[in-house]
Write a protein that holds these residues in place. Structure first.
Motif, PDB file in Angstrom:
ATOM      1  N   GLY A 114       5.036 -16.846 -12.293  1.00 26.93           N
ATOM      2  CA  GLY A 114       5.135 -15.402 -12.428  1.00 26.93           C
ATOM      3  C   GLY A 114       5.253 -14.730 -11.085  1.00 26.93           C
ATOM      4  O   GLY A 114       5.253 -15.376 -10.031  1.00 26.93           O
ATOM      5  N   THR A 115       5.346 -13.430 -11.134  1.00 28.31           N
ATOM      6  CA  THR A 115       5.369 -12.631  -9.918  1.00 28.31           C
ATOM      7  C   THR A 115       4.860 -11.224 -10.241  1.00 28.31           C
ATOM      8  O   THR A 115       4.956 -10.757 -11.374  1.00 28.31           O
ATOM      9  N   ASP A 116       4.307 -10.600  -9.239  1.00 29.67           N
ATOM     10  CA  ASP A 116       3.956  -9.179  -9.290  1.00 29.67           C
ATOM     11  C   ASP A 116       4.855  -8.488  -8.281  1.00 29.67           C
ATOM     12  O   ASP A 116       5.085  -9.016  -7.189  1.00 29.67           O
ATOM     13  N   VAL A 117       5.365  -7.335  -8.615  1.00 29.41           N
ATOM     14  CA  VAL A 117       6.184  -6.543  -7.698  1.00 29.41           C
ATOM     15  C   VAL A 117       5.745  -5.087  -7.809  1.00 29.41           C
ATOM     16  O   VAL A 117       5.384  -4.621  -8.880  1.00 29.41           O
ATOM     17  N   GLY A 118       5.767  -4.387  -6.688  1.00 28.95           N
ATOM     18  CA  GLY A 118       5.373  -2.986  -6.711  1.00 28.95           C
ATOM     19  C   GLY A 118       5.182  -2.436  -5.315  1.00 28.95           C
ATOM     20  O   GLY A 118       5.878  -2.829  -4.370  1.00 28.95           O
ATOM     21  N   TYR A 119       4.203  -1.551  -5.189  1.00 29.33           N
ATOM     22  CA  TYR A 119       3.896  -0.897  -3.924  1.00 29.33           C
ATOM     23  C   TYR A 119       2.430  -1.145  -3.593  1.00 29.33           C
ATOM     24  O   TYR A 119       1.574  -1.076  -4.480  1.00 29.33           O
TER      25      TYR A 119
END
Length: 177
Positions: A114-119
């Motif tokens: 998986g991955t998390d993406v954001g700020y």
């Protein structure tokens, strides 16, 4: 490294596009949605590794299983980066991510990617207020737990201030009723 991160993200999205029965958000129940609470331990690498010795954080996420194998949700938390004692002027600082999580689970229990993406918002005496982040991960999951290794990078406006961390984390699944 950017090509590796992009490849992992595309792989997760590609897995999710295979024809599967999808669920609508109205179908949320304890079998397909949960709150994830956990901890993470990390070792800063790259330039930030010269100033910070380790990182410790808390993770929180809400996940909805859109299909039997693909989960998505929102993720946040707080990670404290601890300054090295022998570096003059180095101070502790914090990171508060706010992002989208994407997970692929080939089986009901076992391996996942998986991955998390954001700020990520940065706190403390650092050169930047924050920046885009990506956190690819690979690990093991079962009905109650997720244990995984991750790489986290925060891309700030000053490339010399990018924050890179490798680490391990564990989250516990609390079922929605």
């Amino acid at each position: 490294m950017k090509k590796l991160i992009l490849s992992l993200t595309l792989m997760v999205v590609g897995f999710a596009t295979y024809a599967q029965t999808t669920r609508d958000i109205e179908d949320i129940n304890e079998d397909n949605s949960w709150l994830k609470l956990g901890i993470n331990l990390g070792a800063p690498v790259g330039d930030i590794g010269n100033y910070s010795s380790f990182a410790f954080g808390l993770d929180v996420a809400g996940q909805f299983m859109r299909t039997d194998n693909f989960g998505l949700g929102v993720v946040s938390g707080y990670t404290q980066y601890f300054a090295k004692n022998d570096v003059v002027g180095a101070e502790n600082f914090g990171a508060i991510p706010l992002g989208l999580m994407l997970r692929y689970y080939p089986e009901p229990s076992g391996f996942f990617v998986g991955t998390d993406v954001g700020y990520t918002f940065l706190t403390g005496d650092v050169i930047s207020d924050g920046g885009f982040y990506i956190r690819p991960q690979v690990g093991y999951h079962n009905y109650d737990w997720n244990i995984f290794a991750f790489y986290n990078q925060v891309f700030t406006s000053d490339p010399a201030a990018d924050i890179q961390t490798i680490g391990v984390a564990a989250t516990y699944n609390i079922r929605f009723k």
